[in-house]
Design a protein around this motif. Sequence first.
Motif, PDB file in Angstrom:
ATOM      1  N   GLU A 380       0.842  -1.202   0.000  1.00  0.00           N
ATOM      2  CA  GLU A 380       0.000   0.000   0.000  1.00  0.00           C
ATOM      3  C   GLU A 380       0.881   1.257   0.000  1.00  0.00           C
ATOM      4  O   GLU A 380       2.097   1.170   0.116  1.00  0.00           O
ATOM      5  N   PRO A 381       0.252   2.462  -0.103  1.00  0.00           N
ATOM      6  CA  PRO A 381       1.046   3.696  -0.200  1.00  0.00           C
ATOM      7  C   PRO A 381       1.890   3.961   1.048  1.00  0.00           C
ATOM      8  O   PRO A 381       1.483   3.646   2.174  1.00  0.00           O
ATOM      9  N   PHE A 382       3.070   4.533   0.805  1.00  0.00           N
ATOM     10  CA  PHE A 382       3.896   5.087   1.876  1.00  0.00           C
ATOM     11  C   PHE A 382       4.002   6.584   1.596  1.00  0.00           C
ATOM     12  O   PHE A 382       4.596   7.002   0.605  1.00  0.00           O
ATOM     13  N   VAL A 383       3.392   7.393   2.451  1.00  0.00           N
ATOM     14  CA  VAL A 383       3.321   8.842   2.249  1.00  0.00           C
ATOM     15  C   VAL A 383       4.195   9.526   3.282  1.00  0.00           C
ATOM     16  O   VAL A 383       3.981   9.351   4.486  1.00  0.00           O
ATOM     17  N   GLY A 417      -6.332  15.016   1.063  1.00  0.00           N
ATOM     18  CA  GLY A 417      -5.106  15.259   1.812  1.00  0.00           C
ATOM     19  C   GLY A 417      -4.231  14.019   1.856  1.00  0.00           C
ATOM     20  O   GLY A 417      -4.585  12.938   1.355  1.00  0.00           O
ATOM     21  N   LEU A 418      -3.064  14.165   2.490  1.00  0.00           N
ATOM     22  CA  LEU A 418      -2.103  13.066   2.530  1.00  0.00           C
ATOM     23  C   LEU A 418      -2.578  11.904   3.401  1.00  0.00           C
ATOM     24  O   LEU A 418      -2.210  10.755   3.155  1.00  0.00           O
ATOM     25  N   PHE A 419      -3.392  12.186   4.414  1.00  0.00           N
ATOM     26  CA  PHE A 419      -3.932  11.078   5.217  1.00  0.00           C
ATOM     27  C   PHE A 419      -4.840  10.195   4.355  1.00  0.00           C
ATOM     28  O   PHE A 419      -4.812   8.963   4.460  1.00  0.00           O
ATOM     29  N   GLU A 420      -5.630  10.843   3.487  1.00  0.00           N
ATOM     30  CA  GLU A 420      -6.483  10.064   2.586  1.00  0.00           C
ATOM     31  C   GLU A 420      -5.634   9.333   1.547  1.00  0.00           C
ATOM     32  O   GLU A 420      -5.944   8.198   1.156  1.00  0.00           O
ATOM     33  N   ALA A 421      -4.568   9.989   1.078  1.00  0.00           N
ATOM     34  CA  ALA A 421      -3.692   9.358   0.091  1.00  0.00           C
ATOM     35  C   ALA A 421      -3.011   8.121   0.660  1.00  0.00           C
ATOM     36  O   ALA A 421      -2.663   7.199  -0.074  1.00  0.00           O
ATOM     37  N   ALA A 422      -2.813   8.106   1.991  1.00  0.00           N
ATOM     38  CA  ALA A 422      -2.130   6.977   2.639  1.00  0.00           C
ATOM     39  C   ALA A 422      -3.098   5.884   3.087  1.00  0.00           C
ATOM     40  O   ALA A 422      -2.695   4.966   3.810  1.00  0.00           O
ATOM     41  N   HIS A 423      -4.357   5.989   2.682  1.00  0.00           N
ATOM     42  CA  HIS A 423      -5.375   5.019   3.099  1.00  0.00           C
ATOM     43  C   HIS A 423      -4.902   3.586   2.831  1.00  0.00           C
ATOM     44  O   HIS A 423      -4.436   3.265   1.738  1.00  0.00           O
ATOM     45  N   HIS A 424      -4.978   2.745   3.858  1.00  0.00           N
ATOM     46  CA  HIS A 424      -4.523   1.349   3.850  1.00  0.00           C
ATOM     47  C   HIS A 424      -3.004   1.229   3.941  1.00  0.00           C
ATOM     48  O   HIS A 424      -2.485   0.116   3.998  1.00  0.00           O
ATOM     49  N   GLY A 425      -2.294   2.353   3.918  1.00  0.00           N
ATOM     50  CA  GLY A 425      -0.843   2.303   3.977  1.00  0.00           C
ATOM     51  C   GLY A 425      -0.289   2.982   5.214  1.00  0.00           C
ATOM     52  O   GLY A 425      -0.867   2.890   6.307  1.00  0.00           O
TER      53      GLY A 425
END
Length: 646
Positions: A380-383, A417-425
């Motif tokens: 998953e994403p790493f932001v 935002g970045l918290f949403e971009a990191a969803h599941h990550g």
Amino acid sequence: MNTATAQPGRRARIGAFGSSFVRLLPDLIPSYEHVAEVHIVDKLFDEALVVAEGLLESGELDVVIAAGINGAFLRSRLRAPVVVLRVSGFDILHALARAREVSERIVICSYQTISEELEEVKQILKLDIEQRSYTTLEEAAQRVREAAADGFKVAVGSSTIQQFAEEAGLTGVFLYSANSARQALEDAIEIARVARLEESRREWLNSILRHLDDGIVAVDREERIQSLNPAMAGLLGVSLEWALGRKLGELSPVLGLETTLRSGSPELGQIQRLGQRTMVINRLPIREHGVQTGAVLTCQDALTIERADRNIRSRDRNRSLVARYSLSQIVGESHAIVETRELAAHYAGTDATVLISGESGTGKELFAQGIHNASKRHGEPFVAINCGAFPESLLESELFGYEEGAFTGARRGGKAGLFEAAHHGTIFLDEVPEIPLALQSRLLRVLQEREVLRLGSTDPTPVDVRVIAATNCDLWQRVTAGKFREDIYYRLNILRLDVPPLRERVEDIAGIARHLLEAALRSHGSSHSVDALLELLLPHFEPYPWRGNVREMENMIERISVFTCGLDPYRLMDARQLVRIVPELFSSRPGESPNAAADRGLKTVGRASENEHIRKILHECGGDQGEASRRLGISRTTLWRKLNAR
């Protein structure tokens, strides 16, 4: 011979302007009635220009035929193609034969040029022929008057020369023949045919261009506008119909294409101001069959490009939110770093929040990425975000996002935002103490409730994220100083990972230096020996305090690698060069000048090299100081003193 052929569509509309040569056309026109409609206008210069412009405005003119200076005059002022009659060898001989009947002395007046071939004809025909050229009407009249004063009785030239000759009392002989008129007529018909094809192509192209938001204009070799779209017409402040045929540089000097037409070279990505707008301009030559036939200019609002760039970045964000490093890539075998790696691997098995502390440059983000890649969230994403790199207003929108219309400049549709971009990550909050107090309460809500409230929204968005925070200062001291909320401190400080500074794991310096040096030399294409450089560097690296930790070593090795690119790979850099490149290795005072460090540190370099050599010989002698003294050529007392010197 009539070589023109009928073409589909309307006939060519041709205007023949002059006084003498147009009298040649009535006998020719019937042969071309199926392909051409010819207007004969017995007028010259300004009068001819007025009539030609009227015919153009009414759509009754495609091409103009004229002779001599009248043709040059019309060509320079009309936005329609002008065919100027060409003089053939037959024309010259025929005109000279008629002139010879009047006088053996003949003056030929021609526009701009003197014919070299005519000089040869003079010798062959044994005639007294003199050539005189002109570039203006005044010069033409003057040349004829001068010829009359010199005793000439006959003048050969265009209808204009013929007229001036008669006014001066000379006999005027018209230079052109029916063959010249026929050739001009056929050239005009062909030009009109090609122009119709070009017009059809322009109409097809314009139907495409009118739907584009970018301003586009195409010009011919004389910079006359051949095609433009409504967007460009709007930028120029003109109508499409009015602009066609006019020179672009006259409408807007800043957008001119004269330089591109001269050089034939493209000019891409130029930033120019057009009124109140900043535009990105591209200029490109147009080539057909290898020949430059014009140029095109595209004009795009810089704000449009910026918006597109932001959209692309936003759309592709998930592809770039990848952790590149694993825990196994963290170099070092010291007890401190091995223990830290093992603890990080243990933390990767949970979803609990991690607080990583350590000095700047110790590799806190490497550990954060390693934990992510070792966890179940690795796909998953790493932001990552540096909380100290943004002003408060921007940091809020970056972290939590915003809805459309939340503030002036908010883009249509809002932004996640970045918290949403990191969803599941995983989200990595670097320099977390730098988050302003006003935002810390919003961060607390995310940590407690695992939901985000965008700016301008009343509906929270649930998020599933693993939070890893990092600090290079004592976070509890910030709490006691009232600069960081205590409740957030306890939310972050669940799993603690302390990354040791480089000076506390000296045994790792050699391994880290080798790893960094190999990468740096490879990056710069240097063929220097890693082992040889390490042998020179390590005696100075190991006692160095490394205030900037691994990042400082990386920067220092990068500097050394750049320097080695200019050196012979078989010649190792010497101690003096090393002092010049990395003076901080020999200075206990940060910021000391290279000269001062060199002057003060060379003795240290010499002692270090000497001690290294002594210990090498002693090792080869199996610790036998007597044998080592003999091989070194010094006494055992001197050897003992050097071994124990500080």
